[in-house]
Design an enzyme around this catalytic site. Structure first.
Site, PDB file in Angstrom:
ATOM      1  N   LEU A 281      40.219  45.016  33.694  1.00 53.57           N
ATOM      2  CA  LEU A 281      40.203  43.869  32.795  1.00 53.57           C
ATOM      3  C   LEU A 281      41.602  43.267  32.829  1.00 53.57           C
ATOM      4  O   LEU A 281      42.599  43.991  32.859  1.00 53.57           O
ATOM      5  CB  LEU A 281      39.863  44.293  31.356  1.00 53.57           C
ATOM      6  CG  LEU A 281      38.472  44.881  31.098  1.00 53.57           C
ATOM      7  CD1 LEU A 281      38.321  45.238  29.621  1.00 53.57           C
ATOM      8  CD2 LEU A 281      37.369  43.915  31.519  1.00 53.57           C
ATOM      9  N   ASP A 282      41.685  41.960  32.821  1.00 49.19           N
ATOM     10  CA  ASP A 282      42.994  41.314  32.796  1.00 49.19           C
ATOM     11  C   ASP A 282      43.770  41.755  31.558  1.00 49.19           C
ATOM     12  O   ASP A 282      43.182  42.148  30.547  1.00 49.19           O
ATOM     13  CB  ASP A 282      42.842  39.793  32.773  1.00 49.19           C
ATOM     14  CG  ASP A 282      42.154  39.251  34.011  1.00 49.19           C
ATOM     15  OD1 ASP A 282      42.223  39.929  35.051  1.00 49.19           O
ATOM     16  OD2 ASP A 282      41.542  38.171  33.926  1.00 49.19           O
ATOM     17  N   LYS A 283      45.087  41.640  31.629  1.00 52.08           N
ATOM     18  CA  LYS A 283      45.949  42.044  30.512  1.00 52.08           C
ATOM     19  C   LYS A 283      45.471  41.465  29.190  1.00 52.08           C
ATOM     20  O   LYS A 283      45.364  42.185  28.184  1.00 52.08           O
ATOM     21  CB  LYS A 283      47.387  41.592  30.782  1.00 52.08           C
ATOM     22  CG  LYS A 283      48.338  41.812  29.617  1.00 52.08           C
ATOM     23  CD  LYS A 283      49.708  41.244  29.892  1.00 52.08           C
ATOM     24  CE  LYS A 283      50.620  41.382  28.681  1.00 52.08           C
ATOM     25  NZ  LYS A 283      51.968  40.787  28.929  1.00 52.08           N
TER      26      LYS A 283
ATOM     27  N   ARG B 112      37.137  33.546  34.674  1.00 55.50           N
ATOM     28  CA  ARG B 112      38.122  32.501  34.390  1.00 55.50           C
ATOM     29  C   ARG B 112      38.115  31.440  35.490  1.00 55.50           C
ATOM     30  O   ARG B 112      38.135  30.240  35.215  1.00 55.50           O
ATOM     31  CB  ARG B 112      39.504  33.128  34.239  1.00 55.50           C
ATOM     32  CG  ARG B 112      39.585  34.130  33.096  1.00 55.50           C
ATOM     33  CD  ARG B 112      40.831  34.998  33.194  1.00 55.50           C
ATOM     34  NE  ARG B 112      42.054  34.206  33.082  1.00 55.50           N
ATOM     35  CZ  ARG B 112      43.270  34.686  33.327  1.00 55.50           C
ATOM     36  NH1 ARG B 112      43.413  35.950  33.725  1.00 55.50           N
ATOM     37  NH2 ARG B 112      44.335  33.916  33.188  1.00 55.50           N
TER      38      ARG B 112
END
Length: 325
Positions: A141-143, A240
């Site tokens: 998962l992205d930050k 995104r």
């Protein structure tokens, strides 16, 4: 060549559905934590083998070939150390660990983030996980994305989960708030690759890897849409990039988004709500998978975090205040 007495760090068959693909592309699917150039280098030096050999990267695979990886040893100062970082664990047994990652937590050490990561926390939680690739992390998962993810606790579980991800049997569902009012749900089928100029970004490119995102409208607001997204593939920044590609970027996305959308006659409180949400509005809500040991199908959910709930409450309040306009 690695010592024959050593257990491989990764071992799994190439899924049958990969038949006809170039070997380097199949390996990139099976081992997404590593760049294609690194995989090719390991293939050349024998750290990575296919059916015991080292075929050329352009070789077409048939499916079923056995991939084995012996990670080269790292110098002592490159090893990730344990750090006492709190984990919100939803489920744990001897093979897997499912947790709810907060926004702001980086997955593993890298440029600009040498420590304080999920990988440091996992090693602190269970020191035996230090022996696993990325301490058992099998998907990212992205930050600044919150939510649920699974981590392997054994080599066998790691290999099985990576293979299941490649075969698309792991179900991942997200919630997001997009800028703009969608008329209906749909799907985006567009390949994703590194941006040709800015290598920190991803982009839809014909040369990219297959990427498919399904999205469904939950609630429409005056200038935003609350959506549910389901992944078929798991490319870096996929949701995104895909939603930005169809001109509905995520609210708060500094990389792929656009200027803040402020509906006409917005209250000061609503404007403050939008401006203080300083991350992409993306939350990994649900995860479903076949347990790598028992074969049982299991699923879990992670509730929306407080900042996401406040955002939705602000959007609801704004919509109600202008319902008669």
């Amino acid at each position: 060549m690695p010592a024959s007495s050593r257990e491989p760090d990764f071992e799994a068959p190439i899924p049958d559905e990969f038949a006809g693909r170039r070997l380097d592309r199949a390996l990139a699917e099976l081992l997404p934590d590593y760049s294609r150039s690194r995989l090719q280098a390991w293939l050349v030096d024998g750290a990575l083998t296919v059916d015991g050999g080292t075929p050329a990267a352009k070789t077409k695979v048939a499916g079923g070939e056995q991939v084995r990886l012996f990670l080269p040893s790292e110098p002592d100062d490159a090893r990730v150390v344990a750090e006492p970082i709190a984990l919100n664990i939803i489920y744990e047994d001897d093979a897997i660990l499912v947790l709810d990652k907060p926004a702001g937590l980086v997955m593993h050490p890298g440029a600009g983030n040498p420590d304080g990561t999920l990988q440091n926390a996992l090693i602190n939680h269970d020191e035996s996980m230090a022996a696993l690739p990325r301490a058992g992390i099998v998907h990212r998962l992205d930050k600044d994305t919150s939510g649920i993810l699974v981590v392997a606790k054994t080599f066998a579980a790691h290999a099985k989960l990576v293979a299941d991800l490649a075969e698309r049997t792991v179900k991942r569902e997200y919630e997001a708030v997009a800028v703009g009012v969608m008329t209906a749900g749909g799907h985006v089928d567009a390949p994703v690759d590194r941006h040709p100029v800015d290598r920190k970004r991803m982009a839809v490119r014909d040369t990219g890897r297959e990427a498919v995102t399904h999205y469904r409208v939950i609630t429409r607001y005056r200038a935003h849409t609350h959506v549910r997204c389901r992944l078929e593939t798991g490319r870096t920044h996929q949701i995104r990039v895909h939603l930005a590609h169809i001109r509905y970027p995520l609210l708060g996305d500094a990389t792929y988004g656009r200027r803040l959308a402020l509906p006409r006659d917005s209250s000061d409180a609503f404007v403050d709500t939008l401006r203080t949400f300083r991350r992409q509005a993306l939350h990994a809500r649900k995860l479903g998978l076949t347990h790598p040991v028992t074969g049982e199908y299991m699923s879990w959910e992670a509730p929306r975090p407080d900042d996401f709930e406040r955002l939705l409450a602000g959007l609801d309040a704004d919509a109600q205040a202008h319902a008669d306009n």
